[in-house]
Design a protein around this motif. Structure first.
Motif, PDB file in Angstrom:
ATOM      1  N   VAL A   1       0.053  -1.378 -14.978  1.00 42.07           N
ATOM      2  CA  VAL A   1       0.609  -0.760 -13.779  1.00 42.07           C
ATOM      3  C   VAL A   1       2.131  -0.745 -13.864  1.00 42.07           C
ATOM      4  O   VAL A   1       2.793   0.262 -13.590  1.00 42.07           O
ATOM      5  CB  VAL A   1       0.156  -1.514 -12.505  1.00 42.07           C
ATOM      6  CG1 VAL A   1       0.842  -0.933 -11.267  1.00 42.07           C
ATOM      7  CG2 VAL A   1      -1.357  -1.452 -12.365  1.00 42.07           C
TER       8      VAL A   1
ATOM      9  N   LEU B   1       2.706   7.171  -4.602  1.00 46.30           N
ATOM     10  CA  LEU B   1       3.137   6.985  -5.986  1.00 46.30           C
ATOM     11  C   LEU B   1       3.859   8.204  -6.519  1.00 46.30           C
ATOM     12  O   LEU B   1       4.965   8.106  -7.046  1.00 46.30           O
ATOM     13  CB  LEU B   1       1.913   6.674  -6.867  1.00 46.30           C
ATOM     14  CG  LEU B   1       2.204   6.459  -8.358  1.00 46.30           C
ATOM     15  CD1 LEU B   1       3.155   5.290  -8.532  1.00 46.30           C
ATOM     16  CD2 LEU B   1       0.902   6.208  -9.111  1.00 46.30           C
TER      17      LEU B   1
ATOM     18  N   THR C   1      -4.218   2.698 -10.048  1.00 48.32           N
ATOM     19  CA  THR C   1      -4.057   2.870  -8.599  1.00 48.32           C
ATOM     20  C   THR C   1      -5.206   2.230  -7.821  1.00 48.32           C
ATOM     21  O   THR C   1      -5.455   2.589  -6.670  1.00 48.32           O
ATOM     22  CB  THR C   1      -3.964   4.372  -8.240  1.00 48.32           C
ATOM     23  OG1 THR C   1      -5.121   5.050  -8.747  1.00 48.32           O
ATOM     24  CG2 THR C   1      -2.711   4.994  -8.834  1.00 48.32           C
ATOM     25  N   SER C   2      -5.892   1.301  -8.441  1.00 48.78           N
ATOM     26  CA  SER C   2      -7.007   0.624  -7.781  1.00 48.78           C
ATOM     27  C   SER C   2      -6.501  -0.257  -6.639  1.00 48.78           C
ATOM     28  O   SER C   2      -5.559  -1.037  -6.799  1.00 48.78           O
ATOM     29  CB  SER C   2      -7.759  -0.240  -8.800  1.00 48.78           C
ATOM     30  OG  SER C   2      -8.580  -1.194  -8.163  1.00 48.78           O
ATOM     31  N   ASP C   3      -7.140  -0.156  -5.478  1.00 51.72           N
ATOM     32  CA  ASP C   3      -6.766  -0.999  -4.345  1.00 51.72           C
ATOM     33  C   ASP C   3      -6.935  -2.480  -4.672  1.00 51.72           C
ATOM     34  O   ASP C   3      -6.133  -3.317  -4.241  1.00 51.72           O
ATOM     35  CB  ASP C   3      -7.613  -0.649  -3.119  1.00 51.72           C
ATOM     36  CG  ASP C   3      -7.221   0.677  -2.490  1.00 51.72           C
ATOM     37  OD1 ASP C   3      -6.072   1.091  -2.694  1.00 51.72           O
ATOM     38  OD2 ASP C   3      -8.071   1.299  -1.818  1.00 51.72           O
TER      39      ASP C   3
ATOM     40  N   THR D   1       0.827  -1.206   0.000  1.00 54.05           N
ATOM     41  CA  THR D   1       0.000   0.000   0.000  1.00 54.05           C
ATOM     42  C   THR D   1       0.856   1.248   0.000  1.00 54.05           C
ATOM     43  O   THR D   1       0.375   2.334  -0.294  1.00 54.05           O
ATOM     44  CB  THR D   1      -0.918   0.025   1.236  1.00 54.05           C
ATOM     45  OG1 THR D   1      -0.099  -0.123   2.401  1.00 54.05           O
ATOM     46  CG2 THR D   1      -1.929  -1.108   1.186  1.00 54.05           C
TER      47      THR D   1
ATOM     48  N   HIS E   1       0.637   2.723  -3.407  1.00 50.89           N
ATOM     49  CA  HIS E   1      -0.601   3.435  -3.693  1.00 50.89           C
ATOM     50  C   HIS E   1      -0.619   4.792  -3.024  1.00 50.89           C
ATOM     51  O   HIS E   1      -1.035   5.787  -3.613  1.00 50.89           O
ATOM     52  CB  HIS E   1      -1.786   2.593  -3.203  1.00 50.89           C
ATOM     53  CG  HIS E   1      -3.117   3.214  -3.545  1.00 50.89           C
ATOM     54  ND1 HIS E   1      -4.150   3.232  -2.660  1.00 50.89           N
ATOM     55  CD2 HIS E   1      -3.554   3.845  -4.661  1.00 50.89           C
ATOM     56  CE1 HIS E   1      -5.193   3.844  -3.206  1.00 50.89           C
ATOM     57  NE2 HIS E   1      -4.840   4.224  -4.428  1.00 50.89           N
TER      58      HIS E   1
ATOM     59  N   ARG F   1      -6.328   3.211 -17.897  1.00 44.87           N
ATOM     60  CA  ARG F   1      -6.040   4.476 -17.221  1.00 44.87           C
ATOM     61  C   ARG F   1      -7.280   5.337 -17.027  1.00 44.87           C
ATOM     62  O   ARG F   1      -7.180   6.496 -16.626  1.00 44.87           O
ATOM     63  CB  ARG F   1      -4.971   5.247 -18.005  1.00 44.87           C
ATOM     64  CG  ARG F   1      -3.668   4.482 -18.111  1.00 44.87           C
ATOM     65  CD  ARG F   1      -2.610   5.236 -18.885  1.00 44.87           C
ATOM     66  NE  ARG F   1      -1.447   4.393 -19.117  1.00 44.87           N
ATOM     67  CZ  ARG F   1      -0.359   4.773 -19.759  1.00 44.87           C
ATOM     68  NH1 ARG F   1      -0.287   6.007 -20.240  1.00 44.87           N
ATOM     69  NH2 ARG F   1       0.645   3.944 -19.932  1.00 44.87           N
TER      70      ARG F   1
ATOM     71  N   ALA G   1       4.470   2.583 -13.740  1.00 47.34           N
ATOM     72  CA  ALA G   1       5.204   2.840 -12.503  1.00 47.34           C
ATOM     73  C   ALA G   1       6.667   2.451 -12.540  1.00 47.34           C
ATOM     74  O   ALA G   1       7.492   3.100 -11.902  1.00 47.34           O
ATOM     75  CB  ALA G   1       4.523   2.105 -11.344  1.00 47.34           C
TER      76      ALA G   1
ATOM     77  N   LEU H   1      -3.968  -3.435  -6.952  1.00 42.82           N
ATOM     78  CA  LEU H   1      -2.688  -3.415  -6.253  1.00 42.82           C
ATOM     79  C   LEU H   1      -2.607  -4.455  -5.143  1.00 42.82           C
ATOM     80  O   LEU H   1      -1.526  -4.805  -4.699  1.00 42.82           O
ATOM     81  CB  LEU H   1      -2.421  -2.020  -5.685  1.00 42.82           C
ATOM     82  CG  LEU H   1      -2.314  -0.898  -6.730  1.00 42.82           C
ATOM     83  CD1 LEU H   1      -2.135   0.445  -6.050  1.00 42.82           C
ATOM     84  CD2 LEU H   1      -1.170  -1.159  -7.689  1.00 42.82           C
TER      85      LEU H   1
END
Length: 289
Positions: A144, A10, A96-98, A4, A7, A87, A148, A101
């Protein structure tokens, strides 16, 4: 499972990565089994990607073969809402979805996709096989990774400009501030053309105080304070004066602030610099060995 930390931080991690990642090392073994650290800049692309993935807490490496299979499935079933690269479109970004991730290889995404979120407008995909859902999950994880993980980026050859045109640009735009000696052997002073290009476009260097902005402040009670600017806003300015003391001045009525920024010409240059100009100047400067 992806941390986390990624997230929540970032944007900050991207900024820190430039300085921290170059300090990272990986261990490689010799024929006798001894381990030797490898600096970030000397890593292979695969090692850089792995080091960056660990630093950002990105979790497991995506399965690229599965992601390739999942790409058309995602476009058919998900892209109309989440965009072709996950995106965001009419729906949210998945980068960035929980849920994304918190998943590694579909173990959480698969049951989530089968149920959906009907109350929020997301349909259930109960008829899609587990294998196809796993491939979709890998495709999302790859998106992702590509956003990233800067360690996976491959820098192409940037020496594609015309050196003669670059020399003409330097003569027209740079010699009013810089002497000819400034450019002597400049091409040999940097590890790569990419570093050279970054430096001539924006030569910011926190260790070089000479490039820091300075300011003269006339206060409302008639005092004058001058020094190196460390922070400035519409409300206050912070200086290090000649004695090394930190001075914080509120920019209230009656306070006059004059700032001199050595990099101001570069700020103006960036606003008009074209891709061709950038490539031409880099080609020229790189030839000055």
């Amino acid at each position: 499972m992806r941390s986390t930390f990624f997230h929540a931080n970032l944007a900050a991690a991207f900024l820190a990565l430039a300085g921290i990642a170059f300090g990272q090392e990986v261990q490689t073994g010799d024929q006798n089994g001894a381990q030797h650290p490898v600096p970030y800049q000397n890593m292979t692309p695969e090692q850089r990607a792995a080091a960056t993935r660990t630093f950002l807490g990105l979790g497991a490496e995506p399965d690229k073969a599965a992601a390739e299979r999942g790409a058309p499935l995602f476009q058919q079933n998900c892209a109309f809402c989440h965009g072709p690269q996950a995106r965001g479109a009419t729906g949210s970004s998945l980068i960035t979805s929980d849920v994304v991730l918190g998943d590694d290889h579909g173990e959480h995404l698969m049951p989530f996709l089968k149920k959906g979120l009907p109350e929020k407008g997301m349909p259930a995909f109960a008829t899609i096989s587990d294998g196809d859902l796993k491939d979709i999950a890998e495709f999302v994880h790859l998106q992702v990774e590509e956003v990233a993980n800067r360690g996976t980026y491959h820098v192409l050859n940037i020496l594609v400009g015309n050196a003669e045109k670059g020399q003409a640009y330097v003569a027209a735009h740079c010699v009013s501030c810089h002497t000819v000696e400034t450019f002597a052997h400049i091409g040999s002073k940097f590890r790569s053309p990419q570093q050279l290009q970054r430096n001539w476009i924006w030569p910011a260097n926190p260790a070089n105080i000479g490039l820091s902005p300075t300011a003269t402040v006339n206060t409302s009670d008639g005092h004058t304070i001058a020094g190196r600017v460390t922070q400035v806003s519409d409300f206050r300015i912070t200086l290090i004066d000649r004695e090394g003391k930190t001075r914080v001045i509120d920019r209230k009525p009656g306070v006059e602030v004059q700032v001199k920024d050595p990099l101001a010409p570069h700020q103006e240059l960036i606003m008009t610099l074209t891709n061709d100009d950038m490539h031409n100047v880099t080609a020229y400067l790189n030839s000055l060995k």
